[in-house]
Write an enzyme that holds these catalytic residues in place. Structure first.
Site: not given
Ligand code: 26Q
Length: 752
Positions: A310, A491-492, A497, A598, A602
Site C-alpha cells: 500500500h 485525509k490523514r 499529501k 480512495t 468517494k
Molecule cells: C508501519 C510501521 C510502523 C508504524 C506504522 C506503520 C504503518 C501504519 C499504517 C504503515 C502504513 C499504514 C497505513 C497505510 C495506508 O493507509 N496506506 C494507504 O492505503 C490506501 C489503500 O490502499 C491507499 O489508497 C493510500 O494511497 C495509501 O496511503
C-alpha cells in the site's frame, strides 16, 4: 411478522415512548436477528483477509441497507416521531484504522459478502482504536476513543488460542462482527483480544505502561512507536494477530476435514500490507507441528498467501531488528532464518533480496514477496512504480507474481447511505441496477445535455451542502454559506499529501482579498485529518491551518469571501456528511507518493470535481472522465523520481525565485499568525518549507494556484460545471470495490 410489531415487541413499549438508547438497542437486536437468518456463506475455498486495521465505520445504517430494510425502518420511526439518523448517530464509531488501508479492508469485506464469496476478516479488537483528536490552543491533542459498548456490534465467543511470547503464554478470546452483503451473503470479521487487557492503565492522554503486555496488548491501534517499547509492542500485537489467525484457519480447515497438505485448494490468505507478514513463518511453524516437513510447509504457505503493498514510503516498509523478534517471538526466528537461508542460497547472497540484512534487520515485505504467490499494488501507476523502481529486484526474479488491483469503495456506504437523495434520483433516471452493477452508472451520460437533470443533480449537491453546513455549525461552531464553493481536503495529515500546499493557497487568497481582489463567489476550504502523535511536521501543519481559521474567519474584510475550517476528529461518519457536499476534491499528493487514494473515488462518485496531481488512482480517474473533466497540475511521477535520484530539488531556489511563493511562506511567521500561534511551531514549519521540503511543496505551488484559479473561474460557468459533475458520477462505476474484489478473486484467490 411486520417490522413495526417486531420492533415494538423488542422495545417492550410503544415506539414513540422509547428514548434513543432504547431504540438503538432494539434496532440492533432486530438487525442481529435478521442477520442470523442468513446462513454463513460456504464454498470449497475460503478467503481470510488479515489486517491490522478494519475501519468499519458505524454498522447500523449499513446493515439496514444491506438487509434491504433501511427505508422501511426510516419511515417506521418517522411515523412514530422518531428519527433513524439520530439513532444511528448514537452508535459509537469503531476507529480501528488509520485511514485508507483500514477503510479499504472494510469496503472489501462488504463487497466479498455482497458477491457471496466465503471470506472472513481477521484482526485485533483494540479497546480504543485510533486516538480521538481534540484541538486546544490551535493544536492537536490525543485522547482515548472509547467505542466498546453494551449492547454493541461485537459478539463474544468462547474461541481461544494460546499464544506464546517467549516464556509468557497468553490465551486469546475471539469476538465476531457479522458482515452481511447487500442482498448477498454472510461472513464474519474475527477480532482477537485478551481478557486481561486493562483500560485503567491509560493515563494522561493516550500514555500507558508499554511494558505490561498482558494489560496493554490491544489497548490502542499503533501505539506511539517513537520509542523502543512502543515498537516492540507493535511486534507483540502483530504476532498475536497472526498466531490467532493461523491457529483459527488450521482449526477451521481440520474441522472441515480438509487435508492440510492441500491447503492451497481450500484457503486463500490476503496479507494487508506487511503488518500481518509474520503469518507466513507462523503458518509454517504450525504445519511443521502437524508433521509436515519445512520445505513442503513453505510450499503450501506460498500457495495460500498473497501480499498487497500500500505504500512506497520507506518508513512504512517494516523492518524489525532480529533482537526484537528474538525477544518477543523466539520460536519464529529459526523459521525466518530458514526462509532467509533459502533466499541466500537461491540468489547468491544478494543484499537486495535477502530477508535478513547485514544489520540483522528482518524485512517483512521480503518474506511476503519470496514466500507468497502474488504481489499487488493498489493503482495502475503504483504497481508500475513498484515494478520499475521500489521492488525492481523482485520484479526481475518474479515477474509473474506482480499484478495490479486498483482500489475501490463500497457504493452501499458512500452513496446509498451517505447520499440517499442522489441515489434515489439516479434510480428514477436509469433504474436501480447500478446498485449491484456499478458500471451501469454510465447510462447517466445520456443526460449530458438535459438541463433539468443537470439542475436537479446540482440542487441535490446544494441540499448536501446545507446539511453539511448545519453539521459543521453544530460540531465546530462555524457557520458556512451553502452557496459558497466547498473545497475539501480530508485525509490523514502527512507531508506527502501536502495539506501545507493547500494552506499556502489559503494564504495566497487571503492576501489577494486583503488587496481588494475578491473572488467571484465565496470559497469555503474544509480540512480534516489526524496526525500521528509523534509526527511533528504534520502537527505543525494542523497548527497553521487552525491559526488561519482563527485569523480568516474573524476578519470581517475576508470572511465574507473566504472561510477555513479544520474539522476535528475526522472519521467515517464525518466523511459521509462532508464528501457529498464537496464541489472540489483536493488530491494533491506529490506525484508517485500516494499509492492510490480512495477518498478521491468517494468524491467523484458524489459529483465533486478532482483537483489533483497525476498520482495514484487520480491518473485512472483522469483517464475515465477525460482531461476536460478533471483539473490536473504539478510535476509527473517520472519527473519527481528523477529529482529524488539526482537530488535535483532545492526548495530555497523556488522561494527565492518567486515573489508570490516568498510572500506566502513568509506569512507563516508574519505578525498576523504570530499573534495567534506558536512561534516555534510556525517557525519550524517555515524553515522546513524553505530548506527541506522533502515532498516538494514549493515545486508545484505556483502551478497549483494557477489551476485552482481556473477551476474556481470555471465554477461560474454553471452549465459546464454541472456537466462535469454528471460525467464524474457516471464514470465512477469502475471504482466500486465489487469490481476490485472480482479481480482479486479472478487473479489471486480463485474462490469460485
Ligand atoms: C508501519 C510501521 C510502523 C508504524 C506504522 C506503520 C504503518 C501504519 C499504517 C504503515 C502504513 C499504514 C497505513 C497505510 C495506508 O493507509 N496506506 C494507504 O492505503 C490506501 C489503500 O490502499 C491507499 O489508497 C493510500 O494511497 C495509501 O496511503
Amino acid at each position: 411478522m411486520n417490522l413495526e410489531k417486531e420492533l415494538t415487541e423488542l422495545l417492550g413499549k410503544p415506539i414513540e415512548k422509547a428514548d434513543r438508547k432504547e431504540l438503538y438497542a432494539a434496532v440492533l437486536k432486530l438487525v442481529k436477528a435478521k442477520i442470523a437468518e442468513r446462513p454463513l456463506t460456504q464454498g470449497n475455498k475460503k478467503l481470510y483477509y488479515i489486517s491490522a486495521e478494519f475501519l468499519t465505520g458505524k454498522q447500523l445504517g449499513k446493515n439496514l441497507i444491506n438487509l434491504g430494510i433501511y427505508s422501511e425502518m426510516d419511515e417506521l420511526l418517522a411515523k412514530h416521531g422518531q428519527s433513524l439518523s439520530d439513532v444511528e448517530a448514537s452508535e459509537p464509531e469503531p476507529s480501528l484504522g488509520n485511514g485508507g488501508l483500514g477503510r479499504l479492508a472494510a469496503c472489501f469485506l462488504d463487497s466479498i459478502a455482497t458477491l457471496d464469496m466465503p471470506g472472513d476478516g481477521v484482526g485485533l479488537r483494540y479497546h480504543f482504536g485510533l486516538f480521538k483528536q481534540e484541538f486546544k490552543d490551535h493544536k492537536q491533542f490525543e485522547v482515548p476513543d472509547e467505542w466498546l459498548s453494551e449492547p454493541g456490534v461485537l459478539e463474544k465467543t468462547d474461541v481461544s488460542f494460546p499464544v506464546r511470547f517467549g516464556d509468557l503464554i497468553v490465551h486469546s478470546r475471539m469476538y465476531n462482527l457479522d458482515v452481511i452483503g447487500y442482498n448477498g451473503g454472510h461472513n464474519q470479521l474475527h477480532l482477537f483480544d485478551l481478557d486481561t487487557v486493562d483500560e485503567s492503565i491509560v493515563k494522561d492522554g493516550i500514555d500507558f505502561d508499554k511494558k505490561d503486555v498482558e494489560k496493554n496488548l490491544t489497548l490502542f491501534l499503533y501505539p506511539d512507536d517513537s520509542d523502543d517499547d512502543g515498537r516492540k509492542l507493535r511486534v507483540y500485537q502483530q504476532y498475536f494477530m497472526v498466531s490467532n489467525a493461523a491457529q483459527y484457519i488450521i482449526k477451521e480447515q481440520k474441522d472441515l476435514g480438509h487435508d492440510l497438505h492441500h491447503m492451497g485448494d481450500y484457503v486463500a490468505i490476503q496479507i494487508n500490507d506487511t503488518h500481518p507478514s509474520m503469518v507466513i513463518p507462523e503458518l509454517i511453524r504450525l504445519l511443521i507441528h502437524e508433521g509436515i516437513i519445512f520445505s513442503e510447509a513453505a510450499g503450501i504457505v506460498s500457495d495460500v498467501c498473497a501480499y498487497t503493498n500500500h505504500t512506497i514510503l520507506a518508513e512504512a516498509l517494516e523492518k524489525w531488528p532480529s533482537s526484537y523478534l528474538n525477544e518477543v517471538v523466539p520460536q519464529l526466528m529459526p523459521i525466518i532464518g530458514g526462509l532467509d537461508w533459502g533466499v541466500v542460497c537461491a540468489y547468491n547472497n544478494n543484499n537486495d533480496l535477502n530477508i535478513i540484512d547485514k544489520d540483522g534487520r528482518v524485512h517483512m515485505a521480503k518474506i511476503d514477496m519470496h514466500y507468497g504467490h502474488s504481489i499487488n499494488g493498489v493503482a495502475a501507476l503504483h504497481t508500475e512504480i513498484l515494478k520499475n523502481q521500489e521492488l525492481r529486484p523482485f520484479y526481475n526474479i518474479y515477474p509473474e507474481k506482480f499484478n495490479n488491483k486498483t482500489n475501490g469503495i463500497t457504493f452501499r456506504r458512500f452513496i446509498m447511505h451517505s447520499n440517499p437523495q442522489l441515489a434515489d434520483y439516479i434510480d428514477t433516471l436509469i433504474g436501480s441496477s447500478w446498485r449491484t452493477n456499478a458500471d451501469s452508472l454510465k447510462d447517466l451520460l445520456q443526460f449530458y445535455n438535459d438541463e433539468a437533470v443537470l439542475n436537479r443533480i446540482d440542487e441535490i449537491k446544494r441540499d448536501n451542502k446545507v446539511r453539511a453546513s448545519k453539521f459543521v455549525e453544530q460540531k465546530e461552531g462555524v457557520s458556512l454559506d451553502p452557496d459558497s464553493i466547498f473545497d475539501v481536503q480530508v485525509k490523514r495529515m502527512h507531508e506527502y499529501k501536502r495539506q501545507q500546499m493547500n494552506a499556502l493557497w489559503v494564504i495566497y487568497e487571503y492576501l489577494r482579498i486583503k488587496n481588494g481582489e475578491k473572488p467571484q463567489r465565496p470559497i469555503t476550504v474544509l480540512f480534516g485529518g489526524k496526525a500521528a502523535p509523534a509526527y511533528y511536521q504534520a502537527k505543525a501543519v494542523i497548527h497553521l491551518i487552525l491559526c488561519l481559521e482563527e485569523l480568516i474567519n474573524n476578519d470581517p474584510d475576508v470572511s465574507p469571501y473566504l472561510k477555513v475550517v479544520m474539522l476535528k476528529n475526522y472519521n467515517v461518519a464525518k466523511a459521509e456528511v462532508i464528501i457529498p457536499a464537496a464541489d472540489i476534491s483536493e488530491q494533491i499528493s506529490l506525484a508517485s507518493k500516494e499509492a492510490s487514494g480512495t477518498g478521491n473515488m468517494k468524491f467523484m462518485l458524489n459529483g465533486a470535481v478532482t483537483l489533483g496531481t497525476a498520482d495514484g488512482a487520480n491518473v485512472e480517474i483522469g483517464n475515465l472522465v477525460g482531461h476536460q473533466n478533471i483539473y490536473t497540475f504539478g510535476r509527473s511521477s517520472d519527473e519527481v523520481i528523477g529529482l529524488y535520484n539526482t537530488s535535483g530539488y532545492k526548495s530555497i531556489d523556488y522561494y527565492n525565485n518567486s515573489q508570490s511563493i516568498k510572500h506566502c511562506v513568509d506569512f507563516i511567521t508574519g505578525p498576523e499568525l504570530l499573534a495567534i500561534g506558536d512561534e516555534k511551531l510556525l517557525g519550524d514549519l517555515k524553515d522546513n518549507l524553505m530548506h527541506k521540503d522533502w515532498f516538494m511543496t514549493l515545486l508545484d505551488l505556483e502551478d497549483y494556484c494557477r489551476v485552482k484559479e481556473t477551476m474556481l473561474y470555471d465554477y461560474e460557468d454553471r452549465a459546464k460545471w454541472k456537466r462535469m459533475e454528471l460525467v464524474n458520477i457516471a464514470k465512477s462505476g469502475f471504482f466500486s470495490s465489487d469490481r476490485t474484489i472480482r479481480e482479486y478473486n479472478r487473479d489471486i484467490w480463485h474462490l469460485k
